[in-house]
Write an enzyme that holds these catalytic residues in place. Structure first.
Site, PDB file in Angstrom:
ATOM      1  N   HIS A 235      -4.853  -3.248   6.402  1.00  0.00           N
ATOM      2  CA  HIS A 235      -4.673  -3.521   4.971  1.00  0.00           C
ATOM      3  C   HIS A 235      -6.047  -3.890   4.413  1.00  0.00           C
ATOM      4  O   HIS A 235      -6.371  -5.057   4.184  1.00  0.00           O
ATOM      5  CB  HIS A 235      -3.676  -4.658   4.764  1.00  0.00           C
ATOM      6  CG  HIS A 235      -3.611  -5.119   3.330  1.00  0.00           C
ATOM      7  ND1 HIS A 235      -3.111  -4.344   2.310  1.00  0.00           N
ATOM      8  CD2 HIS A 235      -4.009  -6.270   2.744  1.00  0.00           C
ATOM      9  CE1 HIS A 235      -3.206  -4.991   1.168  1.00  0.00           C
ATOM     10  NE2 HIS A 235      -3.752  -6.168   1.398  1.00  0.00           N
TER      11      HIS A 235
ATOM     12  N   ASP B 174       0.842  -1.211   0.000  1.00  0.00           N
ATOM     13  CA  ASP B 174       0.000   0.000   0.000  1.00  0.00           C
ATOM     14  C   ASP B 174       0.877   1.261   0.000  1.00  0.00           C
ATOM     15  O   ASP B 174       0.584   2.234  -0.697  1.00  0.00           O
ATOM     16  CB  ASP B 174      -0.921  -0.013   1.226  1.00  0.00           C
ATOM     17  CG  ASP B 174      -1.716  -1.304   1.308  1.00  0.00           C
ATOM     18  OD1 ASP B 174      -2.506  -1.571   0.392  1.00  0.00           O
ATOM     19  OD2 ASP B 174      -1.513  -2.070   2.265  1.00  0.00           O
TER      20      ASP B 174
HETATM   21  P1  NAX Z   1      -2.823 -17.921  -4.112  1.00  0.00           P
HETATM   22  O1  NAX Z   1      -4.205 -18.407  -3.916  1.00  0.00           O
HETATM   23  O2  NAX Z   1      -2.229 -17.921  -5.466  1.00  0.00           O
HETATM   24  O3  NAX Z   1      -1.844 -18.781  -3.176  1.00  0.00           O
HETATM   25  C1  NAX Z   1      -2.133 -19.048  -1.845  1.00  0.00           C
HETATM   26  C2  NAX Z   1      -1.526 -20.410  -1.541  1.00  0.00           C
HETATM   27  O4  NAX Z   1      -1.679 -20.647  -0.154  1.00  0.00           O
HETATM   28  C3  NAX Z   1      -2.263 -21.536  -2.285  1.00  0.00           C
HETATM   29  O5  NAX Z   1      -1.326 -22.257  -3.061  1.00  0.00           O
HETATM   30  C4  NAX Z   1      -2.836 -22.391  -1.153  1.00  0.00           C
HETATM   31  O6  NAX Z   1      -2.783 -23.775  -1.451  1.00  0.00           O
HETATM   32  C5  NAX Z   1      -1.916 -22.031   0.001  1.00  0.00           C
HETATM   33  N1  NAX Z   1      -2.464 -22.248   1.322  1.00  0.00           N
HETATM   34  C6  NAX Z   1      -3.720 -22.052   1.769  1.00  0.00           C
HETATM   35  N2  NAX Z   1      -3.793 -22.370   3.067  1.00  0.00           N
HETATM   36  C7  NAX Z   1      -2.571 -22.766   3.454  1.00  0.00           C
HETATM   37  C8  NAX Z   1      -2.020 -23.226   4.675  1.00  0.00           C
HETATM   38  N3  NAX Z   1      -2.778 -23.345   5.754  1.00  0.00           N
HETATM   39  N4  NAX Z   1      -0.709 -23.538   4.710  1.00  0.00           N
HETATM   40  C9  NAX Z   1       0.055 -23.423   3.611  1.00  0.00           C
HETATM   41  N5  NAX Z   1      -0.426 -23.013   2.431  1.00  0.00           N
HETATM   42  C10 NAX Z   1      -1.710 -22.678   2.362  1.00  0.00           C
HETATM   43  O7  NAX Z   1      -2.762 -16.475  -3.436  1.00  0.00           O
HETATM   44  P2  NAX Z   1      -1.663 -15.354  -3.575  1.00  0.00           P
HETATM   45  O8  NAX Z   1      -2.004 -14.457  -4.711  1.00  0.00           O
HETATM   46  O9  NAX Z   1      -0.322 -15.944  -3.524  1.00  0.00           O
HETATM   47  O10 NAX Z   1      -1.982 -14.497  -2.249  1.00  0.00           O
HETATM   48  C11 NAX Z   1      -1.756 -15.058  -0.971  1.00  0.00           C
HETATM   49  C12 NAX Z   1      -2.398 -14.216   0.102  1.00  0.00           C
HETATM   50  O11 NAX Z   1      -1.828 -12.899   0.114  1.00  0.00           O
HETATM   51  C13 NAX Z   1      -3.911 -14.011  -0.055  1.00  0.00           C
HETATM   52  O12 NAX Z   1      -4.517 -14.160   1.213  1.00  0.00           O
HETATM   53  C14 NAX Z   1      -4.019 -12.569  -0.512  1.00  0.00           C
HETATM   54  O13 NAX Z   1      -5.258 -12.009  -0.191  1.00  0.00           O
HETATM   55  C15 NAX Z   1      -2.887 -11.947   0.246  1.00  0.00           C
HETATM   56  N6  NAX Z   1      -2.372 -10.659  -0.215  1.00  0.00           N
HETATM   57  C16 NAX Z   1      -2.012  -9.765   0.702  1.00  0.00           C
HETATM   58  C17 NAX Z   1      -1.409  -8.583   0.393  1.00  0.00           C
HETATM   59  C18 NAX Z   1      -0.961  -7.624   1.427  1.00  0.00           C
HETATM   60  O14 NAX Z   1      -0.520  -6.533   1.060  1.00  0.00           O
HETATM   61  N7  NAX Z   1      -1.061  -7.916   2.717  1.00  0.00           N
HETATM   62  C19 NAX Z   1      -1.218  -8.192  -1.026  1.00  0.00           C
HETATM   63  C20 NAX Z   1      -1.211  -9.335  -1.961  1.00  0.00           C
HETATM   64  C21 NAX Z   1      -2.145 -10.463  -1.638  1.00  0.00           C
HETATM   65  O15 NAX Z   1      -3.336 -10.256  -2.270  1.00  0.00           O
END
Ligand code: NAX
Length: 462
Positions: free
Chosen positions: A303, A275
């Protein structure tokens, strides 16, 4: 569980090969370097005392000293001869310059082996098979997180169903043959994943699906981060530094911190650097300057869409941003909305996929600045609040709230105090603070089964 899969052992072998070569010659060089430094210092001091006593000062061949400073190694006997000649020729000032040159040389000779000898830092990435993981893992392997001289071990965690995807990532990682990467553990066993980690990048989280309400998302992720907290508490390094990325990032970080009582609360942070970068980028674009010229953009709060991107004390080329922009309406309206909703905009533009490259970049910057220091720059991170952290701005204790911070090598940080907070800013802080209080009460009381609680004011932003 997938551990030490065959291509991965090739990474390990590669690492052994490196340290096998390096260790013997390394310690020999360190010793040589130390002896070299001691003797040269001794002779230089003698020479300095003598030349000062004689009160003689003359300049001599600057090129020669530069060459020495750049690392021409000379045997000790050559230095002795040089000093004898120097005494005969009676030049003192030159000797002082030479002393500095030699200091630099012996430092350079000793620092290289010391770097090779460094213990690898173990970095955990959860959700490693996801989109952010695909950018983040390779950046860390290249040394962008902790420096080009810091070896790393990577612990890559995924849910079982995503292990085939993670296996492919590990293959590619091995094909990069990154010299800094000592060991890779790819696993869906969460105890193995969290064991002994020094830095935990908690990216994995359950995404929000169309059938889910915000309260459901909070509840499901609360369970994931309770477990993460318990694992950090029991098997990670006691000084582990935690960066929570998975949404809702602030409240997830709070839950993890609450479930890891033996780890200091200040070791838990939530990512709001993306952000901050979005705010910086938007100002730079508006003013037609480089983002490097824009300093001090702050993200306050959650966030989510309630966050408050604040540039009232930011500067561009030393000039206050509000003055440079000259349009308060734009700052309060379009600019704020752009930063708050940028994640959604990217998801729409990418056909459902969230910000990944920019998120990985922000995770690297957040962690690097936190652990290596921000060099006096103001950075925003979600941190655990207390009377001393956020209290002066009226933020209640026991939240993970994004604040303006200065960070120092080793992971210490302090809040940038005394920034002016206008009535408008105070009202924005109240909105995001209320949302975080609501999230906290729901996440800490809701179970996936009960599904209690209503939706918060904002929505998580990606
Ligand atoms: P993806 O859905 O591509 O990848 C997430 C991965 O996490 C998946 O492969 C899933 O199998 C795995 N997963 C789920 N639960 C798990 C667990 N208990 N242990 C280990 N792995 C697990 O998402 P991606 O685009 O990589 O984003 C990941 C997270 O970041 C999301 O929650 C998203 O909302 C968040 N974000 C946060 C941001 C921030 O600024 N704080 C910005 C970017 C992002 O959107």
């Amino acid at each position: 569980m997938l551990r030490g899969i065959s291509p991965h052992s090739a990474v390990e072998m590669h690492a052994h090969r490196q340290s096998g070569h390096g260790t013997q010659s390394t310690s020999a060089t360190v010793n040589q370097g130390r002896k070299f430094g001691t003797w040269t210092c001794f002779f230089m001091l003698l020479e300095l005392v003598e030349s000062q006593r004689e009160g003689i000062g003359q300049r001599r061949s600057a090129a020669f000293f530069r060459a020495v400073a750049d690392g021409i190694p000379m045997p000790r006997v050559a230095w002795q001869l040089y000093f004898r000649a120097a005494r005969l020729l009676r030049f003192g000032t030159a000797t002082v310059s030479l002393m500095f040159a030699l200091q630099r040389l012996s430092r350079a000779r000793m620092s290289l082996p010391t770097k090779l000898d460094r213990k690898a830092v173990t970095v955990l990435i959860t959700g490693a098979g996801g989109q952010i993981g695909y950018s983040l893992i390779f950046a860390i392997a290249r040394g962008e997180l902790l420096g080009k001289d810091q070896p790393v071990n990577l612990h890559l965690a995924e849910v079982e169903a995503a292990m085939p995807k993670l296996r492919a990532v590990v293959m590619e990682l091995e094909d990069c043959a990154c010299p800094l990467l000592h060991k890779v553990v790819a696993t869906c066993d969460d105890v193995d994943a969290f064991a002994g980690v020094d830095v935990a990048l908690l990216v994995g989280a359950r995404p929000r699906t169309p059938d889910m309400e915000r309260k459901d998302l909070l509840a499901v992720n609360a369970r994931i981060f309770e477990r993460a907290g318990a694992l950090l508490d029991s098997v990670a390094s006691k000084d582990v530094k935690v960066v929570v990325v998975g949404n809702p990032a602030n409240t997830n970080a709070l839950i993890a911190a609450e479930h890891a009582p033996s780890i200091p609360k200040e070791n838990f942070t939530a990512l709001t650097r993306l952000d901050q970068n979005r705010a910086t980028g938007a100002i730079a674009k508006r003013l037609g300057v480089s983002p490097a010229d824009v300093k001090g953009a702050i993200i306050w709060g959650n966030h989510s869409t309630t966050q408050f991107p604040d540039v009232s004390s930011a500067t561009v080329d030393g000039k206050p941003v509000p003055e440079a922009v000259g349009d308060e309406g734009w700052l309060r309206g379009a600019f704020t909305s752009l930063v708050q909703n940028r994640g959604k905009e990217v998801i729409e533009a990418r056909g459902g996929a969230g910000s990944a490259a920019s998120a990985a970049h922000a995770i690297i910057e957040h962690t690097r600045d936190w652990l290596l220091g921000s060099d006096g720059a103001t950075v925003s991170m979600g941190v655990y609040t207390s009377a001393a952290v956020g209290g002066s701005y009226g933020i209640p204790p026991g939240l993970v709230f994004s604040l303006p911070l200065r960070t120092y090598r080793g992971g210490r940080y302090e809040v940038v105090e005394g920034l002016p907070v206008s009535e408008y800013a105070r009202s924005r802080l109240a909105v995001t603070q209320t949302e975080l209080l609501e999230e906290r009460s729901k996440a800490l009381t809701t179970t996936p089964e009960s599904g209690a609680g209503g939706g918060g004011a904002g929505v998580e932003v990606a």
